[in-house]
Write a protein that holds these residues in place. Structure first.
Motif, PDB file in Angstrom:
ATOM      1  N   VAL A 502      45.941  30.625 -57.044  1.00  0.00           N
ATOM      2  CA  VAL A 502      45.606  30.436 -58.642  1.00  0.00           C
ATOM      3  C   VAL A 502      45.919  28.705 -58.682  1.00  0.00           C
ATOM      4  O   VAL A 502      47.117  28.420 -58.517  1.00  0.00           O
ATOM      5  N   VAL A 503      44.745  28.030 -59.149  1.00  0.00           N
ATOM      6  CA  VAL A 503      44.629  26.620 -59.266  1.00  0.00           C
ATOM      7  C   VAL A 503      44.776  26.306 -60.694  1.00  0.00           C
ATOM      8  O   VAL A 503      43.857  27.001 -61.636  1.00  0.00           O
ATOM      9  N   PHE A 504      45.560  25.426 -61.327  1.00  0.00           N
ATOM     10  CA  PHE A 504      45.653  25.170 -62.648  1.00  0.00           C
ATOM     11  C   PHE A 504      45.113  23.817 -63.236  1.00  0.00           C
ATOM     12  O   PHE A 504      45.029  23.421 -64.292  1.00  0.00           O
ATOM     13  N   ARG A 505      44.675  23.048 -62.211  1.00  0.00           N
ATOM     14  CA  ARG A 505      44.168  21.890 -62.221  1.00  0.00           C
ATOM     15  C   ARG A 505      42.413  22.196 -61.778  1.00  0.00           C
ATOM     16  O   ARG A 505      41.997  22.111 -60.608  1.00  0.00           O
ATOM     17  N   ASP A 506      41.566  21.804 -62.795  1.00  0.00           N
ATOM     18  CA  ASP A 506      40.017  22.122 -62.332  1.00  0.00           C
ATOM     19  C   ASP A 506      39.788  21.275 -61.248  1.00  0.00           C
ATOM     20  O   ASP A 506      38.800  21.508 -60.430  1.00  0.00           O
ATOM     21  N   ASP A 507      40.194  19.939 -61.108  1.00  0.00           N
ATOM     22  CA  ASP A 507      39.554  19.056 -60.028  1.00  0.00           C
ATOM     23  C   ASP A 507      40.464  19.015 -58.878  1.00  0.00           C
ATOM     24  O   ASP A 507      40.311  18.213 -58.171  1.00  0.00           O
ATOM     25  N   ASN A 508      41.308  20.045 -58.756  1.00  0.00           N
ATOM     26  CA  ASN A 508      41.881  20.455 -57.460  1.00  0.00           C
ATOM     27  C   ASN A 508      41.184  21.307 -56.334  1.00  0.00           C
ATOM     28  O   ASN A 508      41.865  21.736 -55.506  1.00  0.00           O
ATOM     29  N   ALA A 509      39.808  21.603 -56.752  1.00  0.00           N
ATOM     30  CA  ALA A 509      39.059  22.533 -56.099  1.00  0.00           C
ATOM     31  C   ALA A 509      37.626  21.833 -56.134  1.00  0.00           C
ATOM     32  O   ALA A 509      37.010  21.392 -57.045  1.00  0.00           O
ATOM     33  N   TYR A 510      36.941  22.048 -55.017  1.00  0.00           N
ATOM     34  CA  TYR A 510      35.588  21.597 -54.594  1.00  0.00           C
ATOM     35  C   TYR A 510      34.513  22.837 -54.161  1.00  0.00           C
ATOM     36  O   TYR A 510      35.007  23.196 -52.990  1.00  0.00           O
ATOM     37  N   PRO A 511      33.536  23.110 -55.113  1.00  0.00           N
ATOM     38  CA  PRO A 511      32.643  24.011 -54.390  1.00  0.00           C
ATOM     39  C   PRO A 511      31.736  23.585 -53.342  1.00  0.00           C
ATOM     40  O   PRO A 511      30.686  23.155 -53.583  1.00  0.00           O
ATOM     41  N   GLU A 512      32.289  23.558 -52.194  1.00  0.00           N
ATOM     42  CA  GLU A 512      31.506  22.958 -51.143  1.00  0.00           C
ATOM     43  C   GLU A 512      30.143  23.677 -50.483  1.00  0.00           C
ATOM     44  O   GLU A 512      29.258  23.033 -50.340  1.00  0.00           O
ATOM     45  N   TYR A 513      30.173  25.069 -50.450  1.00  0.00           N
ATOM     46  CA  TYR A 513      28.973  25.724 -50.134  1.00  0.00           C
ATOM     47  C   TYR A 513      28.897  26.691 -51.050  1.00  0.00           C
ATOM     48  O   TYR A 513      29.602  27.657 -51.340  1.00  0.00           O
ATOM     49  N   LEU A 514      27.430  26.958 -51.314  1.00  0.00           N
ATOM     50  CA  LEU A 514      27.130  28.367 -52.190  1.00  0.00           C
ATOM     51  C   LEU A 514      26.371  29.536 -51.434  1.00  0.00           C
ATOM     52  O   LEU A 514      25.388  29.063 -50.303  1.00  0.00           O
TER      53      LEU A 514
END
Length: 518
Positions: A502-514
């Motif tokens: 569970v991540v609480f900072r929105d910019d601590n994840a990058y959607p690399e592939y769909l």
């Protein structure tokens, strides 16, 4: 004469600070006066006293009428003295409910100020204070009195409801919206209560706010809908603000004035970049009280009144410090984000497919797309660098899956994940954005929601998990990991072999592939 005696009796009660008094139907016995005449005189006496002594301690006046045939005369006299006609469509509760003459507003300023005044601790701001209504019921028998009492109680219970709204956007409502909520209490005959619960151990993070609307069901429905509309607008404004912030980090549109270039405001900067992205030839902007026609992409900007002319320019903030993966495809200068379809024969495609099929061998993959968003990537890499320095190690990143619906794809790829939607599907370990180690978890219809054609969508993401601990329901930030109040970076389902992060900072994840699959 009756009017005078009633007034004197009431004045005596006020002088002695009595709170109630009971009158018989004076003069209707041996004096032989008509019930209508007596009723009018007694009512006039009461009104005289109330007008002269509005602050009297007297709160309750009972009229005791034993003869059933007299009741219509007294009721008629009371109705003739009501202020304003009774609306035909009013419910029973509306007809009998009355507010105190002076009502204290529950607003003493903005809610932000209230939070500061309470030192970030829990507090409640009550709605309009309403004086209780007392009924004195007289009837031919105790059974009839009890029957009437039950009718009144059932009517009140049936028609009075309450509705609670808990939303993080409540605390972001403008002063105008807060004033409108105050006005709803008088215009719709509802009471609105604000309850604020601070998050324990985190003074810098906003707590949880709940608005409770109480009143008649139809009034509560109308008031609740209007408040929900306010919250929707507030969320849309917040999304727009985030998009403008992202744009400002990527590009800076400037105008020349006095021989120097200065930056446009954020909204104009956003509008110019948006127009360039859709390949518009020109755009109108409002600037310093005038309307300018801007020729894209290099200007000039010409005033529509007076012909004033300005030079403009666009600064690409990423050019000097651009740090994007070498395998990314080329993008046009005006493109902020873009999807590229991977060829099934490529090594990149096969790598993503291998991760997915490790736990979803029976699902059919329709296509895999790479998400390229330079601004979002830059923010993510900066956060990664900071986390490595903070934690003293480089084992901070994992590749995790996140299932979603087709409707959210555009927002995620443009602006990133949004923990404001936490709890939409599940929030067992905290109110953040959830990522799974195994694609099989994210592939369920709950998370990867099928579209009309039965197609589902899942991201393979880069996630800064960093140092983590076990999460709990209701967490809005990770707990502290040491006496220096340093927080864990994420929380998980279990610390020994975590599968949910569970991540609480929105910019601590990058959607690399769909990944699109069935």
């Amino acid at each position: 004469m009756i009017q005078k005696h009633v007034r004197k009796a009431l004045e005596m009660c006020a002088k002695e600070k009595f709170t109630s008094i009971a009158f018989p139907a004076i003069g209707t016995g041996q004096a032989g006066l008509s019930p209508g005449q007596v009723a009018d005189s007694m009512m006039d006496g009461m009104l005289d006293m109330i007008r002269k002594n509005p602050q009297s301690t007297l709160k309750l006046i009972r009229l005791v009428v034993f003869q059933a045939q007299m009741l219509p005369e007294f009721l008629k006299s009371m109705q003739n003295r009501e202020t304003g006609p009774v609306k035909q469509d009013q419910s029973t509760w509306s007809k009998i409910k009355t507010y105190a003459a002076s009502v204290k507003s529950f607003f003493t300023g903005s809610w932000e100020k209230e939070i500061k005044q309470h030192g970030g601790k829990d507090f409640v701001i009550e709605g309009m204070q309403v004086d209780p209504v007392f009924f004195s019921i007289c009837g031919p028998s105790q059974a009839e009195v009890d029957k009437t009492k039950r009718f009144l109680e059932d009517t009140i219970n049936d028609e009075q409801v309450f509705q609670s709204i808990t939303d993080t956007a409540i605390l972001t409502l403008s002063d105008k919206d807060q004033q409108r909520i105050q006005d709803l209490q008088s215009t719709m005959d509802v009471t609105i209560r604000l309850e604020y619960k601070a998050h324990k151990g985190s003074e810098e993070t906003s707590g949880e706010a709940t608005l409770t609307v109480q009143g008649l069901s139809r009034d509560v429905l109308k008031a609740t809908q209007e408040i929900q509309d306010m919250l929707k607008t507030a969320k849309e404004d917040e999304i727009l603000k985030r998009e403008m912030d992202y744009t400002s980090e990527l590009v800076d549109w400037q105008y020349e004035q006095g021989g120097q270039y200065r930056s446009f405001d954020q909204r104009t900067n956003f509008n110019l970049e948006k127009a360039l992205a859709r390949q518009a030839a020109d755009i109108r902007i409002s600037f310093q009280g005038q309307t300018y026609q801007v020729t894209l992409p290099e200007g000039p900007a010409v005033s529509t009144t007076g012909g004033n002319r300005m030079n403009i320019r666009r600064i690409d903030r990423l050019k000097a410090t651009e740090d994007i993966p070498q395998h990314w495809d080329a993008m046009a200068p005006n493109e902020l984000h873009k999807k590229f379809n991977l060829q099934p024969t490529s090594t990149e495609y096969q790598d993503v497919l291998k991760h997915f099929q490790a736990s979803c061998p029976n699902n059919k993959v329709l296509k895999i797309e790479r998400i390229q968003n330079p601004g979002m990537w830059k923010n993510y890499q900066n956060n990664k660098s900071v986390m490595e320095k903070k934690n003293g190690h480089q084992n901070n990143e994992k590749r995790l899956f996140h299932g979603t619906s087709e409707q959210t794809l555009g927002h995620i790829e443009k602006s990133g994940f949004n923990r404001s939607y936490a709890g939409k599907n599940a929030a067992a370990y905290g109110n953040g954005t959830y990522f799974a180690l195994n694609a099989s978890y994210s592939s369920s219809n709950t998370y990867s929601v099928p579209n009309a054609q039965g197609q589902k969508h899942m991201y393979l993401c880069r996630v800064l998990t960093g140092d983590y601990t076990r999460g709990q329901t209701g967490m809005i930030v990770p707990p502290a990991k040491n006496s220096n109040c340093d927080l864990y970076d994420t929380v998980v389902d279990k610390t020994n072999a975590p599968t949910i992060f569970v991540v609480f900072r929105d910019d601590n994840a990058y959607p690399e592939y769909l990944i699109t699959f069935t």
